[in-house]
Design a protein around this motif. Structure first.
Motif, PDB file in Angstrom:
ATOM      1  N   UNK A  88      50.029  37.448  44.308  1.00 12.63           N
ATOM      2  CA  UNK A  88      51.165  37.608  45.972  1.00 12.63           C
ATOM      3  C   UNK A  88      51.314  36.096  46.433  1.00 12.63           C
ATOM      4  N   UNK A  89      50.315  35.447  46.323  1.00 10.44           N
ATOM      5  CA  UNK A  89      50.351  33.882  46.624  1.00 10.44           C
ATOM      6  C   UNK A  89      51.584  33.022  45.808  1.00 10.44           C
ATOM      7  N   UNK A  90      51.707  33.434  44.448  1.00 13.31           N
ATOM      8  CA  UNK A  90      52.448  32.839  43.715  1.00 13.31           C
ATOM      9  C   UNK A  90      54.093  33.304  44.245  1.00 13.31           C
TER      10      UNK A  90
ATOM     11  N   UNK B 290      61.268  38.406  39.316  1.00 18.15           N
ATOM     12  CA  UNK B 290      60.110  38.562  38.336  1.00 18.15           C
ATOM     13  C   UNK B 290      59.080  38.357  39.038  1.00 18.15           C
ATOM     14  N   UNK B 291      58.552  37.530  39.858  1.00 14.88           N
ATOM     15  CA  UNK B 291      57.424  37.212  40.430  1.00 14.88           C
ATOM     16  C   UNK B 291      57.030  38.433  41.610  1.00 14.88           C
ATOM     17  N   UNK B 292      58.196  38.591  42.424  1.00 12.78           N
ATOM     18  CA  UNK B 292      57.906  39.687  43.351  1.00 12.78           C
ATOM     19  C   UNK B 292      57.647  41.127  42.543  1.00 12.78           C
ATOM     20  N   UNK B 293      58.411  41.522  41.466  1.00 13.55           N
ATOM     21  CA  UNK B 293      58.093  42.377  40.931  1.00 13.55           C
ATOM     22  C   UNK B 293      56.682  42.641  40.179  1.00 13.55           C
ATOM     23  N   UNK B 294      56.153  41.583  39.693  1.00  9.69           N
ATOM     24  CA  UNK B 294      54.652  41.355  39.065  1.00  9.69           C
ATOM     25  C   UNK B 294      53.971  41.736  40.388  1.00  9.69           C
ATOM     26  N   UNK B 295      53.986  41.184  41.307  1.00 10.40           N
ATOM     27  CA  UNK B 295      53.218  41.238  42.488  1.00 10.40           C
ATOM     28  C   UNK B 295      53.306  42.741  43.002  1.00 10.40           C
ATOM     29  N   UNK B 296      54.304  43.239  43.109  1.00 11.69           N
ATOM     30  CA  UNK B 296      54.470  44.732  43.456  1.00 11.69           C
ATOM     31  C   UNK B 296      53.604  45.593  42.766  1.00 11.69           C
ATOM     32  N   UNK B 297      53.957  45.555  41.395  1.00 10.22           N
ATOM     33  CA  UNK B 297      53.249  46.000  40.412  1.00 10.22           C
ATOM     34  C   UNK B 297      51.748  46.196  40.410  1.00 10.22           C
ATOM     35  N   UNK B 298      51.372  44.881  40.406  1.00 13.64           N
ATOM     36  CA  UNK B 298      49.804  44.511  40.558  1.00 13.64           C
ATOM     37  C   UNK B 298      49.142  45.103  41.918  1.00 13.64           C
ATOM     38  N   UNK B 299      49.804  44.997  42.950  1.00 11.83           N
ATOM     39  CA  UNK B 299      49.361  45.469  44.185  1.00 11.83           C
ATOM     40  C   UNK B 299      49.355  46.873  44.001  1.00 11.83           C
ATOM     41  N   UNK B 300      50.178  47.676  43.518  1.00 18.35           N
ATOM     42  CA  UNK B 300      50.075  49.067  43.366  1.00 18.35           C
ATOM     43  C   UNK B 300      49.064  49.557  42.443  1.00 18.35           C
ATOM     44  N   UNK B 301      48.813  48.688  41.511  1.00 17.27           N
ATOM     45  CA  UNK B 301      47.599  49.207  40.777  1.00 17.27           C
ATOM     46  C   UNK B 301      46.049  49.063  41.311  1.00 17.27           C
ATOM     47  N   UNK B 302      46.202  47.771  42.279  1.00 13.49           N
ATOM     48  CA  UNK B 302      45.122  47.529  42.982  1.00 13.49           C
ATOM     49  C   UNK B 302      44.707  48.525  43.919  1.00 13.49           C
ATOM     50  N   UNK B 303      45.978  49.024  44.504  1.00 11.35           N
ATOM     51  CA  UNK B 303      45.677  50.068  45.614  1.00 11.35           C
ATOM     52  C   UNK B 303      44.975  51.411  44.702  1.00 11.35           C
ATOM     53  N   UNK B 304      45.266  51.722  43.408  1.00  6.84           N
ATOM     54  CA  UNK B 304      44.740  52.680  43.046  1.00  6.84           C
ATOM     55  C   UNK B 304      43.530  52.542  42.469  1.00  6.84           C
ATOM     56  N   UNK B 305      42.989  51.204  42.128  1.00  8.28           N
ATOM     57  CA  UNK B 305      41.577  50.916  41.735  1.00  8.28           C
ATOM     58  C   UNK B 305      40.870  50.824  43.008  1.00  8.28           C
TER      59      UNK B 305
END
Length: 209
Positions: free
Chosen positions: A106-108, A116-131
């Motif tokens: 998110x910082x990057x 690309x960075x926005x999509x990576x941030x979105x995907x990782x935040x979605x995964x972190x919400x599940x975690x």
């Protein structure tokens, strides 16, 4: 003839300087429409970096609480039933790793807002919400187990120590639960921000087609 040539020259210069009705008009309208969008994008970049920094700090706190509880688990071996569930799952370790990764992305993405960075941030935040949801379930079960384990302290020779350790465990697990819920709220906010930005872009594309 001379007057006609002067009038034609004036009309040509008027169209070149963007008099209303010429082809330069829509460009000015587009610039005025896009101006507030640029300001909102700058605000979203700063907010994204702020949320990412909180995620990294939150992950460090969860990991520190996990290490503290892990040390208590092995210092007081006969009271391990107060700690077994959270640490057998390993949530404070892999949960903190997920949260730190999503915060870093998110910082990057806030500093370099490429697609690309926005999509990576979105995907990782979605995964972190599940975690985070999984972590909330684990910690809630741990609290329920601790309540039942406190009742069994009456049968132990060191009653006071058992109750003391049970109280510490409940306090630490409750803190983990609070920070995990905070992480879930941050993940949802980041994902909602990304979805809102994409919806705005799609509306602009449809508007200017």
């Amino acid at each position: 003839m001379a007057s006609h040539e002067v009038e034609d020259a004036e009309l040509g210069s008027a169209s070149a300087h963007g008099i209303p009705g010429s082809e330069a008009g829509p460009d000015r309208v587009n610039n005025s429409v896009y101006q507030p969008i640029d300001g909102s994008q700058r605000y979203q970049k700063g907010e994204l970096q702020f949320l990412g920094a909180i995620q990294i700090l939150n992950a460090a706190i969860i990991l520190a609480l996990g290490i503290f509880l892990g040390s208590l688990q092995y210092l007081f071996y006969f009271n391990r039933h107060f700690f077994f569930f959270t640490f057998y799952t390993g949530y404070p370790i892999w949960g903190a790793a997920f949260f730190c990764t999503s915060g870093t992305l998110s910082v990057v993405a806030g500093r370099k807002p490429t697609t690309a960075w926005m999509q990576h941030s979105f995907g990782m935040n979605f995964a972190s919400a599940s975690i985070a949801l999984v972590g909330i379930a684990f910690l809630s079960v741990n609290l329920a187990v601790n309540v039942q384990a406190l009742k069994s302290c009456q049968s132990l020779p060191s009653l006071d120590l058992c109750i003391y350790m049970g109280s510490i465990s409940n306090g630490m697990v409750s803190l983990l639960l609070i920070f995990t819920f905070l992480e879930l709220c941050i993940n949802i906010s980041t994902v909602a921000m990304w979805c809102n930005a994409n919806c705005c872009k799609s509306r602009e594309v449809r508007f200017f087609k």
